[in-house]
Design a protein around this motif. Structure first.
Motif, PDB file in Angstrom:
ATOM      1  N   LEU A  78       2.661   5.445   1.699  1.00 41.09           N
ATOM      2  CA  LEU A  78       2.390   4.543   2.813  1.00 41.09           C
ATOM      3  C   LEU A  78       3.721   4.257   3.495  1.00 41.09           C
ATOM      4  N   THR A  79       3.797   4.542   4.792  1.00 41.97           N
ATOM      5  CA  THR A  79       5.023   4.320   5.560  1.00 41.97           C
ATOM      6  C   THR A  79       4.683   3.493   6.789  1.00 41.97           C
ATOM      7  N   VAL A  80       5.256   2.293   6.866  1.00 39.72           N
ATOM      8  CA  VAL A  80       4.888   1.324   7.910  1.00 39.72           C
ATOM      9  C   VAL A  80       6.139   0.845   8.628  1.00 39.72           C
TER      10      VAL A  80
ATOM     11  N   HIS B 251      -6.849  -8.705   5.303  1.00 42.87           N
ATOM     12  CA  HIS B 251      -8.096  -8.809   4.546  1.00 42.87           C
ATOM     13  C   HIS B 251      -8.737  -7.424   4.463  1.00 42.87           C
ATOM     14  N   ILE B 252      -8.645  -6.803   3.287  1.00 49.58           N
ATOM     15  CA  ILE B 252      -9.260  -5.493   3.120  1.00 49.58           C
ATOM     16  C   ILE B 252     -10.741  -5.672   2.796  1.00 49.58           C
ATOM     17  N   LEU B 253     -11.554  -4.722   3.244  1.00 52.66           N
ATOM     18  CA  LEU B 253     -12.992  -4.752   2.993  1.00 52.66           C
ATOM     19  C   LEU B 253     -13.358  -3.554   2.122  1.00 52.66           C
TER      20      LEU B 253
ATOM     21  N   ALA C  76      -7.458   1.399   1.150  1.00 45.31           N
ATOM     22  CA  ALA C  76      -7.885   0.511   2.239  1.00 45.31           C
ATOM     23  C   ALA C  76      -6.722   0.257   3.200  1.00 45.31           C
ATOM     24  N   LEU C  77      -5.521   0.038   2.660  1.00 42.23           N
ATOM     25  CA  LEU C  77      -4.349  -0.189   3.503  1.00 42.23           C
ATOM     26  C   LEU C  77      -3.949   1.087   4.240  1.00 42.23           C
ATOM     27  N   LYS C  78      -4.060   2.209   3.578  1.00 39.62           N
ATOM     28  CA  LYS C  78      -3.697   3.497   4.172  1.00 39.62           C
ATOM     29  C   LYS C  78      -4.655   3.866   5.309  1.00 39.62           C
TER      30      LYS C  78
END
Length: 402
Positions: free
Chosen positions: A148-150, A265-267, A286-288
């Protein structure tokens, strides 16, 4: 004597006003001790861009974890700055809190959050890290499945990204708490000082007064999301800087308070079970993939909010790419009807296509495009302020292809 009298009068007035605003509830929905998941999906909230005393933070990881638990978070991502051979001691479950050990690294004039599911090292020094990040950024969108790169605060003064956003970047921070405060200071120093003055009495109100729409970041989101898949995040940039006061130290704002202001807020279609390996994968994916929304939790707990793309016998989470089909619709549900004026705004390719004043709505999708949702509310603020429109919820985009 006159000077002493005037100072005494001002202090008494200040504390009386403080008592007045201390009683002021800025929540836009009724307060509840616990709020339920929606009927269809499980909502878990967490924060990222968090610093400990390993870099610019003021407390140990253990202290920050305790603060996160007090703030009722479900997951937490440490992102200490330019730490190599990142310790993974704390990457596990701590009670009901799932902790990730990521890192934040200087890259050109900006800073990037990097996390690897395989715990692959970013390198032993900044030069190694920049080579690794350059390789990741040059890849095609979504090519790296385990990292994950943000991009953090893309328009923060002194750390702005210049040029095109590389295809290998998963996404960027739409909201960054320090950037928002810095922007408020640039817009009005007097208003910012006033917010600091009332912070001890009502921290939520203090921050709400400062909040301005991240227009530059939203414009970037709307531009990029019409070209490729992109995910946006909320970053707390929590460090709880220490302020010395006599023989004591005050963390301002505290970690707990920072965690209560805004979150991701992940679902999930299935619950977190307490198994570290499987739950870490669920949260990471979920974040990715952008299966989450961002919220200003200071305005009220949004748990129970849902926005899904519906077609016959199928329901798609935000962040999904879906081919246009007949009878497709965007279904949106708020956890409850806000106490104040509100509107659900639906955007297609950056343009407003609907404004809705109903907590439950179904919007038909007849054209391809990139769709996203914002929920705005207009709480009445105490004197000297008045009503103010402010976005409570931002969703990640839905990508509808022809």
């Amino acid at each position: 004597m006159k000077a002493i009298g005037a100072i005494s009068f001002l202090l008494v007035t200040y504390f009386l006003y403080g008592f007045y605003i201390n009683q002021y509830d800025v929540s836009v929905i009724p307060q509840q001790i616990t709020r339920e998941h929606s009927r269809l999906l499980n909502d878990y909230k967490g924060v990222m861009n968090v610093h400990t005393d390993l870099s610019s933070g003021s407390a140990t990881a253990s202290f920050v974890i305790t603060s996160a638990k007090l703030a009722n978070l479900d997951f937490l991502m440490f992102t200490d700055l330019n730490i190599f051979n990142m310790p993974t001691t704390f990457e596990s479950y701590h009670g009901n809190l799932l902790v990730f050990s990521a890192g934040k690294y200087s890259y050109l004039d900006s800073r990037l959050i990097y996390y690897s599911m395989t715990q692959e090292s970013i390198g032993n020094n900044l030069g190694d890290a920049q080579v690794k990040l350059s390789d990741l950024l040059s890849q095609k969108t979504g090519a790296s499945k385990d990292t994950l790169t943000v991009l953090t605060h893309p328009y923060k003064a002194g750390y702005s990204w210049s040029g095109e956003i590389p295809s290998g970047l998963d996404g960027f921070e739409l909201l960054n708490m320090k950037s928002l405060v810095n922007r408020a200071w640039e817009d009005s120093k007097i208003s910012t000082i006033w917010s600091l003055a009332i912070y001890p009495f009502n921290p939520r109100l203090s921050f709400i007064r400062l909040f301005t729409e991240p227009t530059d970041e939203i414009a970037l989101l709307d531009k990029l999301s019409q070209q490729r898949r992109v995910v946006v995040y909320a970053g707390t940039e929590a460090s709880a800087r220490v302020i010395p006061l006599a023989n004591y130290f005050i963390r301002f704002p505290s970690y707990k308070r920072s965690f209560e202001f805004m979150s991701n807020h992940i679902l999930l279609k299935s619950e977190l079970t307490g198994s570290f390996n499987s739950d870490r994968t669920k949260v990471f994916n979920a974040l990715k993939n952008g299966n989450f929304y961002m919220a200003l939790d200071m305005l009220g707990d949004p748990k129970g909010f849902v926005a899904t793309l519906e077609e016959e016998n199928k329901s798609h989470l935000m962040g999904s790419g879906v081919k246009l089909s007949k009878n497709m619709s965007l279904k949106i549900s708020l956890p409850s009807k806000p106490k104040d004026f509100f509107e659900i705004i639906i955007f297609r390719n950056g343009e407003v296509v609907a404004r809705i004043n109903d907590p439950e709505t179904v919007y038909p999708i007849s054209l391809p495009g990139t769709y996203r949702v914002q929920v705005r509310v207009s709480p009445m603020l105490p004197l000297p302020d008045a009503k103010k429109w402010i976005t409570w919820i931002y969703t990640n985009p839905f990508f509808v292809t022809p």
